[in-house]
Design a protein around this motif. Structure first.
Motif, PDB file in Angstrom:
ATOM      1  N   ASP A 256      22.843 -21.188 -53.400  1.00 35.16           N
ATOM      2  CA  ASP A 256      23.032 -20.822 -51.482  1.00 35.16           C
ATOM      3  C   ASP A 256      23.796 -21.848 -51.175  1.00 35.16           C
ATOM      4  OD1 ASP A 256      20.840 -19.021 -51.703  1.00 35.16           O
ATOM      5  OD2 ASP A 256      19.788 -20.330 -51.360  1.00 35.16           O
ATOM      6  N   ASP A 257      23.758 -23.693 -51.584  1.00 38.32           N
ATOM      7  CA  ASP A 257      24.971 -24.623 -51.453  1.00 38.32           C
ATOM      8  C   ASP A 257      26.460 -23.893 -51.437  1.00 38.32           C
ATOM      9  OD1 ASP A 257      23.542 -27.629 -52.552  1.00 38.32           O
ATOM     10  OD2 ASP A 257      22.782 -25.916 -51.042  1.00 38.32           O
ATOM     11  N   VAL A 258      26.975 -23.426 -52.531  1.00 31.84           N
ATOM     12  CA  VAL A 258      27.769 -22.601 -52.886  1.00 31.84           C
ATOM     13  C   VAL A 258      28.230 -21.887 -51.445  1.00 31.84           C
ATOM     14  CG1 VAL A 258      29.646 -21.601 -54.046  1.00 31.84           C
ATOM     15  CG2 VAL A 258      27.909 -23.549 -54.924  1.00 31.84           C
ATOM     16  N   LEU A 259      27.195 -20.630 -51.602  1.00 30.57           N
ATOM     17  CA  LEU A 259      27.793 -19.916 -50.027  1.00 30.57           C
ATOM     18  C   LEU A 259      27.869 -20.164 -49.178  1.00 30.57           C
ATOM     19  CD1 LEU A 259      25.478 -17.210 -51.421  1.00 30.57           C
ATOM     20  CD2 LEU A 259      27.988 -17.455 -51.230  1.00 30.57           C
ATOM     21  N   ALA A 260      26.952 -21.168 -48.215  1.00 29.54           N
ATOM     22  CA  ALA A 260      26.369 -21.542 -46.907  1.00 29.54           C
ATOM     23  C   ALA A 260      28.055 -23.086 -46.499  1.00 29.54           C
ATOM     24  CB  ALA A 260      24.821 -22.822 -46.854  1.00 29.54           C
ATOM     25  N   VAL A 261      28.457 -23.154 -47.657  1.00 35.30           N
ATOM     26  CA  VAL A 261      29.723 -23.881 -47.566  1.00 35.30           C
ATOM     27  C   VAL A 261      30.695 -23.013 -46.910  1.00 35.30           C
ATOM     28  CG1 VAL A 261      31.855 -25.441 -49.142  1.00 35.30           C
ATOM     29  CG2 VAL A 261      29.655 -26.026 -48.928  1.00 35.30           C
ATOM     30  N   LEU A 262      30.794 -22.231 -47.934  1.00 36.25           N
ATOM     31  CA  LEU A 262      31.788 -21.173 -47.609  1.00 36.25           C
ATOM     32  C   LEU A 262      31.746 -20.410 -46.262  1.00 36.25           C
ATOM     33  CD1 LEU A 262      32.288 -19.235 -50.573  1.00 36.25           C
ATOM     34  CD2 LEU A 262      33.958 -20.561 -50.023  1.00 36.25           C
ATOM     35  N   GLU A 263      30.512 -20.764 -45.902  1.00 40.12           N
ATOM     36  CA  GLU A 263      30.356 -20.163 -44.285  1.00 40.12           C
ATOM     37  C   GLU A 263      30.359 -20.874 -43.425  1.00 40.12           C
ATOM     38  OE1 GLU A 263      26.288 -18.882 -43.957  1.00 40.12           O
ATOM     39  OE2 GLU A 263      26.269 -17.252 -45.858  1.00 40.12           O
ATOM     40  N   VAL A 264      29.919 -22.109 -43.890  1.00 37.07           N
ATOM     41  CA  VAL A 264      30.526 -23.292 -42.831  1.00 37.07           C
ATOM     42  C   VAL A 264      32.052 -22.921 -42.638  1.00 37.07           C
ATOM     43  CG1 VAL A 264      30.553 -25.297 -42.343  1.00 37.07           C
ATOM     44  CG2 VAL A 264      28.606 -24.795 -43.085  1.00 37.07           C
ATOM     45  N   ARG A 265      33.023 -22.985 -43.783  1.00 40.50           N
ATOM     46  CA  ARG A 265      34.183 -23.152 -43.572  1.00 40.50           C
ATOM     47  C   ARG A 265      34.752 -21.979 -42.716  1.00 40.50           C
ATOM     48  NH1 ARG A 265      37.427 -26.140 -47.351  1.00 40.50           N
ATOM     49  NH2 ARG A 265      38.748 -26.268 -46.557  1.00 40.50           N
ATOM     50  N   PHE A 266      34.368 -20.436 -43.473  1.00 41.77           N
ATOM     51  CA  PHE A 266      35.487 -19.436 -42.990  1.00 41.77           C
ATOM     52  C   PHE A 266      34.577 -18.363 -42.170  1.00 41.77           C
ATOM     53  CE2 PHE A 266      38.374 -21.842 -45.511  1.00 41.77           C
ATOM     54  CZ  PHE A 266      37.820 -22.333 -47.104  1.00 41.77           C
ATOM     55  N   GLY A 267      33.467 -18.700 -42.279  1.00 37.36           N
ATOM     56  CA  GLY A 267      32.709 -16.916 -41.614  1.00 37.36           C
ATOM     57  C   GLY A 267      32.034 -17.069 -42.659  1.00 37.36           C
ATOM     58  N   ALA A 268      32.087 -15.464 -42.400  1.00 46.31           N
ATOM     59  CA  ALA A 268      30.660 -14.278 -43.224  1.00 46.31           C
ATOM     60  C   ALA A 268      31.448 -14.164 -45.094  1.00 46.31           C
ATOM     61  CB  ALA A 268      30.796 -12.663 -42.421  1.00 46.31           C
ATOM     62  N   VAL A 269      31.161 -14.384 -45.708  1.00 46.68           N
ATOM     63  CA  VAL A 269      31.568 -14.845 -47.671  1.00 46.68           C
ATOM     64  C   VAL A 269      31.439 -13.090 -47.889  1.00 46.68           C
ATOM     65  CG1 VAL A 269      30.681 -15.502 -49.491  1.00 46.68           C
ATOM     66  CG2 VAL A 269      30.137 -15.818 -47.879  1.00 46.68           C
ATOM     67  N   PRO A 270      32.850 -12.726 -47.830  1.00 45.89           N
ATOM     68  CA  PRO A 270      32.915 -11.561 -48.586  1.00 45.89           C
ATOM     69  C   PRO A 270      31.564 -10.920 -50.105  1.00 45.89           C
ATOM     70  CG  PRO A 270      35.525 -12.089 -48.416  1.00 45.89           C
ATOM     71  CD  PRO A 270      33.682 -13.157 -47.983  1.00 45.89           C
ATOM     72  N   GLU A 271      31.488  -9.432 -49.197  1.00 45.49           N
ATOM     73  CA  GLU A 271      30.063  -9.266 -50.518  1.00 45.49           C
ATOM     74  C   GLU A 271      30.272  -9.382 -52.218  1.00 45.49           C
ATOM     75  OE1 GLU A 271      27.218  -8.599 -47.837  1.00 45.49           O
ATOM     76  OE2 GLU A 271      27.277  -9.113 -50.342  1.00 45.49           O
TER      77      GLU A 271
END
Length: 351
Positions: free
Chosen positions: A291-306
């Protein structure tokens, strides 16, 4: 150290003022400046009614053999001051009074030119008049001859910083670029560049001035929850940022990650009740790391590709996930991050 004092100290160095004039005063006379004559003069002078200006940054430099005075106003206007032009008239008048009192006029008893420069640090675009005559009622015909004429050069630091060219060796531009930076990685890159520019021994004092400004002004704004160590030189700031940028950035973004951590731990505890405490805690840590990894990606780049989300969810090694978290913090795009994931989704490649 007082934040205003740290900023003003930077502009007490001739190299800073020279680069400010070279880069941001787009007028032909600047090309004729003899920068070897640039010197700071006293900003403390007393008018006839005993008012003083103690902290003005006043410099002079020779142009075609004659002195031109540069009046740099560093009052850190965070909002637009509608009557700044009137203040400039007063300040320039006080300076002229002091020059007359000390006999520093030309041989034909003419006063030297004074170029007022206002450094504005606010977020809103400056809308105030830069010519005092614009503030005076025009009146009926004949009165226009009595309108005061005095203008100043307005430099909006935010716009200058966003437009600054990183490859250009200009200390004033580097300062404005640092102020406009939003990412800690950009701050670290700019500091490394400054260290390279100011590596000569004669720049030791200027390196220390930049270090103090970064320590007391810029970094507390970028890292409000981090206790910063004492630093004495710009090289120490560079080393500090290079060593800690990943951990500090993670803490900087902590607010956006806390929810993911709580959900991951809660899920792990629930599974632990069903499958055993030890196994559940381990899974909770793994899920929290995912969740940490995905949360950082969302904060920096928006929606994370599936595809990226699924690949991260398949990783079950906490150490690999910690490495991926570091990469997520410094990645330039979600695509570059995706390139680090192995095709099988079992781990991270080349970490």
């Amino acid at each position: 150290m007082d934040q205003d004092a740290a900023y003003k100290q930077l502009f007490s160095f001739p190299d800073m003022v020279a680069d400010l004039l070279r880069e941001y005063v787009p007028e032909a006379w600047v090309q004729e400046i003899d920068f070897g004559t640039l010197e700071r003069v006293s900003g403390s002078y007393v008018s006839d009614d005993l008012r003083t200006r103690e902290e003005d940054m006043v410099w002079r430099v020779r142009v075609r053999g004659q002195w031109v005075y540069i009046y740099v106003l560093l009052e850190f206007q965070t909002q637009v001051e509608p009557f700044m032009a009137v203040r400039i008239v007063v300040y320039v008048g006080l300076l002229y009074q002091d020059l007359i009192r000390r006999g520093e006029v030309t041989a034909d008893r003419r006063l030297p030119p004074v170029v007022p420069i206002v450094l504005y640090s606010g977020e809103r675009r400056w809308t105030a008049a830069v010519e005092v005559g614009e503030l005076v009622w025009q009146g009926p015909p004949g009165l226009e001859a009595y309108r005061t004429q005095q203008r100043y050069l307005l430099l909006w630091e935010r716009a200058l910083g966003e437009a600054a060219r990183p490859a250009t060796r200009n200390l004033a531009a580097a300062l404005f670029r640092l102020q406009a930076s939003r990412e800690l990685e950009d701050v670290a890159a700019a500091v490394r560049q400054l260290v390279a520019w100011l590596s000569a021994p004669e720049h030791a004092d200027l390196r220390r001035a930049f270090a103090r400004w970064l320590r007391w002004v810029l970094l507390p704004r970028r890292l409000p929850d981090v206790t910063l160590p004492e630093v004495q030189d710009l090289q120490e700031v560079r080393d500090m940022l290079d060593e800690a940028v990943i951990d500090w950035t993670a803490k900087w973004k902590q607010q956006g990650l806390e929810e993911g951590r709580r959900e991951g731990l809660q899920q792990g505890l629930q599974q632990g009740l069903q499958q055993g405490l030890q196994q559940g805690l381990q899974q909770g840590l793994v899920q929290a790391a995912r969740d940490d990894v995905l949360a950082v990606l969302e904060v920096r780049f928006g929606a994370v590709p599936e595809g990226v989300r699924a690949a991260v969810e398949r990783i079950a090694d906490v150490q690999q996930l910690k490495q991926l978290l570091r990469q997520a913090i410094v990645a330039t795009s979600v695509e570059s991050f995706a390139g680090l994931l192995s095709p099988e989704g079992n781990g991270a490649a080349d970490l």
